[in-house]
Design a protein around this motif. Structure first.
Motif, mmCIF file in Angstrom:
data_model
loop_
_atom_site.group_PDB
_atom_site.id
_atom_site.type_symbol
_atom_site.label_atom_id
_atom_site.label_comp_id
_atom_site.label_asym_id
_atom_site.label_seq_id
_atom_site.Cartn_x
_atom_site.Cartn_y
_atom_site.Cartn_z
ATOM 1 N N LEU A 11 0.829 -1.199 0.000
ATOM 2 C CA LEU A 11 0.000 0.000 0.000
ATOM 3 C C LEU A 11 0.861 1.245 0.000
ATOM 4 N N HIS A 12 1.902 1.215 0.856
ATOM 5 C CA HIS A 12 2.628 2.445 1.102
ATOM 6 C C HIS A 12 3.939 2.113 1.803
ATOM 7 N N SER A 13 4.995 2.863 1.487
ATOM 8 C CA SER A 13 6.248 2.674 2.215
ATOM 9 C C SER A 13 6.715 3.983 2.815
ATOM 10 N N GLY A 14 7.089 3.916 4.065
ATOM 11 C CA GLY A 14 7.763 5.045 4.699
ATOM 12 C C GLY A 14 9.260 4.819 4.595
ATOM 13 N N LYS A 15 10.027 5.652 5.293
ATOM 14 C CA LYS A 15 11.485 5.491 5.229
ATOM 15 C C LYS A 15 11.917 4.120 5.721
ATOM 16 N N VAL A 16 11.311 3.691 6.830
ATOM 17 C CA VAL A 16 11.808 2.451 7.434
ATOM 18 C C VAL A 16 10.737 1.378 7.608
ATOM 19 N N ARG A 17 9.491 1.696 7.264
ATOM 20 C CA ARG A 17 8.426 0.702 7.408
ATOM 21 C C ARG A 17 7.579 0.625 6.156
ATOM 22 N N ASP A 18 6.921 -0.517 6.002
ATOM 23 C CA ASP A 18 6.075 -0.730 4.835
ATOM 24 C C ASP A 18 4.685 -1.143 5.300
ATOM 25 N N LEU A 19 3.706 -0.704 4.545
ATOM 26 C CA LEU A 19 2.319 -0.952 4.909
ATOM 27 C C LEU A 19 1.649 -1.759 3.793
ATOM 28 N N TYR A 20 0.921 -2.801 4.184
ATOM 29 C CA TYR A 20 0.240 -3.665 3.231
ATOM 30 C C TYR A 20 -1.210 -3.843 3.660
ATOM 31 N N HIS A 25 -7.632 -6.445 7.002
ATOM 32 C CA HIS A 25 -6.715 -5.787 7.926
ATOM 33 C C HIS A 25 -5.555 -5.135 7.185
ATOM 34 N N LEU A 26 -4.690 -4.513 7.952
ATOM 35 C CA LEU A 26 -3.430 -3.985 7.409
ATOM 36 C C LEU A 26 -2.280 -4.728 8.067
ATOM 37 N N LEU A 27 -1.153 -4.730 7.374
ATOM 38 C CA LEU A 27 0.089 -5.234 7.968
ATOM 39 C C LEU A 27 1.079 -4.085 7.986
ATOM 40 N N MET A 28 1.615 -3.810 9.153
ATOM 41 C CA MET A 28 2.698 -2.841 9.265
ATOM 42 C C MET A 28 3.972 -3.640 9.440
ATOM 43 N N VAL A 29 4.900 -3.468 8.533
ATOM 44 C CA VAL A 29 6.120 -4.273 8.570
ATOM 45 C C VAL A 29 7.315 -3.361 8.814
ATOM 46 N N ASN A 69 -6.061 0.263 21.022
ATOM 47 C CA ASN A 69 -5.036 0.281 19.974
ATOM 48 C C ASN A 69 -5.444 -0.566 18.782
ATOM 49 N N HIS A 70 -4.672 -0.442 17.725
ATOM 50 C CA HIS A 70 -5.060 -1.064 16.451
ATOM 51 C C HIS A 70 -4.593 -2.505 16.289
ATOM 52 N N VAL A 71 -3.925 -3.068 17.281
ATOM 53 C CA VAL A 71 -3.327 -4.394 17.113
ATOM 54 C C VAL A 71 -4.391 -5.486 17.023
ATOM 55 N N ARG A 87 -0.331 -7.153 12.505
ATOM 56 C CA ARG A 87 -1.609 -7.141 11.801
ATOM 57 C C ARG A 87 -2.522 -6.191 12.562
ATOM 58 N N CYS A 88 -3.089 -5.233 11.863
ATOM 59 C CA CYS A 88 -3.868 -4.223 12.600
ATOM 60 C C CYS A 88 -5.187 -3.882 11.925
ATOM 61 N N ARG A 89 -6.065 -3.314 12.729
ATOM 62 C CA ARG A 89 -7.363 -2.854 12.226
ATOM 63 C C ARG A 89 -7.147 -1.710 11.265
ATOM 64 N N ARG A 90 -7.950 -1.688 10.240
ATOM 65 C CA ARG A 90 -7.860 -0.597 9.275
ATOM 66 C C ARG A 90 -8.742 0.548 9.763
ATOM 67 N N LEU A 91 -8.116 1.660 10.039
ATOM 68 C CA LEU A 91 -8.828 2.787 10.655
ATOM 69 C C LEU A 91 -8.897 3.978 9.714
ATOM 70 N N GLU A 92 -9.774 4.874 10.062
ATOM 71 C CA GLU A 92 -9.797 6.189 9.418
ATOM 72 C C GLU A 92 -8.772 7.041 10.170
ATOM 73 N N MET A 93 -7.642 7.329 9.526
ATOM 74 C CA MET A 93 -6.576 8.010 10.260
ATOM 75 C C MET A 93 -6.899 9.492 10.488
ATOM 76 N N VAL A 94 -6.523 9.968 11.655
ATOM 77 C CA VAL A 94 -6.684 11.382 11.994
ATOM 78 C C VAL A 94 -5.512 12.141 11.353
ATOM 79 N N LEU A 209 -5.314 4.224 19.196
ATOM 80 C CA LEU A 209 -3.886 4.491 18.994
ATOM 81 C C LEU A 209 -3.379 3.554 17.900
ATOM 82 N N ALA A 210 -2.764 4.120 16.870
ATOM 83 C CA ALA A 210 -2.339 3.333 15.707
ATOM 84 C C ALA A 210 -0.827 3.436 15.533
ATOM 85 N N ASP A 211 -0.367 2.921 14.404
ATOM 86 C CA ASP A 211 1.029 3.065 14.028
ATOM 87 C C ASP A 211 1.938 2.415 15.068
ATOM 88 N N GLU A 212 3.053 3.035 15.375
ATOM 89 C CA GLU A 212 3.981 2.512 16.383
ATOM 90 C C GLU A 212 3.898 3.423 17.598
HETATM 91 C C1 Q0Z Z 1 -0.435 4.074 9.137
HETATM 92 C C2 Q0Z Z 1 2.675 4.278 7.878
HETATM 93 C C3 Q0Z Z 1 3.861 2.189 7.729
HETATM 94 C C4 Q0Z Z 1 4.223 3.807 6.093
HETATM 95 C C5 Q0Z Z 1 -1.564 4.610 7.357
HETATM 96 N N1 Q0Z Z 1 -4.316 0.988 11.576
HETATM 97 C C6 Q0Z Z 1 -4.183 1.817 10.494
HETATM 98 N N2 Q0Z Z 1 -5.265 2.076 9.741
HETATM 99 C C7 Q0Z Z 1 -5.153 2.875 8.664
HETATM 100 N N3 Q0Z Z 1 -4.016 3.435 8.284
HETATM 101 C C8 Q0Z Z 1 -2.884 3.242 8.997
HETATM 102 C C9 Q0Z Z 1 -2.938 2.404 10.134
HETATM 103 CL CL1 Q0Z Z 1 -1.589 2.063 11.108
HETATM 104 C C10 Q0Z Z 1 -1.669 3.925 8.540
HETATM 105 N N4 Q0Z Z 1 0.341 4.787 8.324
HETATM 106 C C11 Q0Z Z 1 1.712 5.196 8.576
HETATM 107 C C12 Q0Z Z 1 2.955 3.022 8.383
HETATM 108 C C13 Q0Z Z 1 4.503 2.574 6.597
HETATM 109 C C14 Q0Z Z 1 3.320 4.672 6.731
HETATM 110 F F1 Q0Z Z 1 4.100 0.978 8.221
HETATM 111 N N5 Q0Z Z 1 -0.317 5.130 7.239
#
Ligand code: Q0Z
Length: 284
Positions: A11-20, A25-29, A69-71, A87-94, A209-212
């Motif tokens: 779905l998306h990559s940050g500098k050090v983490r990847d999102l699927y 659900h979502l996977l934060m790796v 939290n989203h876990v 593995r986390c709940r897919r949320l509407e991010m603030v 509470l989401a993310d890390e």
């Molecule tokens: C977190 C991010 C990452 C790049 C979206 N539970 C959630 N539901 C919906 N969206 C997110 C989450 Cl955690 C969400 N990010 C930040 C995480 C890599 C960016 F692993 N973006």
């Protein structure tokens, strides 16, 4: 990076983490990548992704009484990413970066030196780099597009963005997470200078509470016994890498120098130390 692994779709990559995405659900790796001075350095730090994932999971548990939290699971994840995926709940991010600060450093210090205030919160005169604030403050920022820097916004601006009720809830919960986190880390000799939180909401509007949370990548951790206001503080994790990078004469423009083995190994040891100090668990 593969497009799809075991049903996970990138779905998306940050500098050090990847999102699927992963089913509903979502996977934060969390990878072993390390950034310093806004660059990804090579090679990565072995186990960094797993260490930060385990630390985040530990904090989510500690904070469960403060905020949901989203876990969903840290075990029901693709085998290739076991240990580094949540593995986390897919949320509407603030759309606000929720930051709490108890000490002056980084962008907060720069802003204080300009305005004697951060994010519209006035502060006393005479504070210096590393000073402890009279009390923790909520200093939210906008989520800037990649490559741009985040900017502080006032609580009033957060209200305009998300409504007054949610703005106040973000402030209250962010400061409570910071206070609880700083108290726990403080008992173990670690100062949490500041921390950045991200929240989402469920369909029924519950704040989650989401993310890390409270990792060295989202917070400034300082060894308490080395705290000395008036200078740049030692950072627990990246100090070695930063000092080494500066010592090479690197001008902080591409290409970044390759990190030598001994700096990689020492940096890994610092991540392990921060994990062990805070959680009281042993890494091995
Ligand atoms: C977190 C991010 C990452 C790049 C979206 N539970 C959630 N539901 C919906 N969206 C997110 C989450 Cl955690 C969400 N990010 C930040 C995480 C890599 C960016 F692993 N973006």
């Amino acid at each position: 990076m593969p497009l799809e692994i075991d049903g996970a779709v990138h779905l998306h990559s940050g500098k050090v983490r990847d999102l699927y995405t992963f089913g509903d659900h979502l996977l934060m790796v969390a990878s072993d990548r390390i950034s310093a001075y806004d660059f990804i350095l090579e090679p990565g730090i072995p186990d960094k992704g797993e260490i930060l994932t385990r630390l985040s999971l530990w904090w989510f548990e500690q904070l469960a009484g403060v905020v949901a939290n989203h876990v969903v699971s840290d075990t029901d994840v693709p085998a290739d990413w076991a240990g580094r995926a949540i593995r986390c709940r897919r949320l509407e991010m603030v759309p606000v970066e929720c930051i709490a600060r108890g000490y002056l450093a980084g962008l907060g210090l720069t802003e204080y030196q300009k305005n004697q205030a951060i994010a519209g919160v006035p502060l006393p005169a005479g504070l210096v780099e590393g000073s402890r604030l009279p009390e923790p403050v909520f200093t939210p920022t906008t989520k800037a597009p990649v490559g741009e820097h985040d900017e502080f916004i006032t609580l009033g601006e957060v209200s305009s963005e998300v409504g007054a009720e949610l703005a106040e809830e973000l402030r209250r919960v962010t400061l409570e997470v910071y206070r609880r986190g700083a108290a726990i880390a403080g008992e173990r000799g670690v100062i949490v200078a500041d921390t950045k939180l991200e929240f989402g909401r469920t369909a029924d509007g519950t704040l989650v509470l989401a993310d890390e949370v409270l990792t060295p990548d989202s917070s400034r951790f300082w060894p308490a016994d080395r705290w000395e206001p008036g200078r740049t503080q030692l950072s627990f994790d990246k100090q070695l890498v930063r000092d080494w990078a500066v010592s090479t004469g690197w001008d902080k423009r591409p290409p970044a120098p390759v990190v030598p083995d001994e700096v990689v190994e020492l940096t890994r040891a610092r991540y392990v130390e921060v994990f062990e100090r805070i959680t009281g668990e042993s890494w091995a």
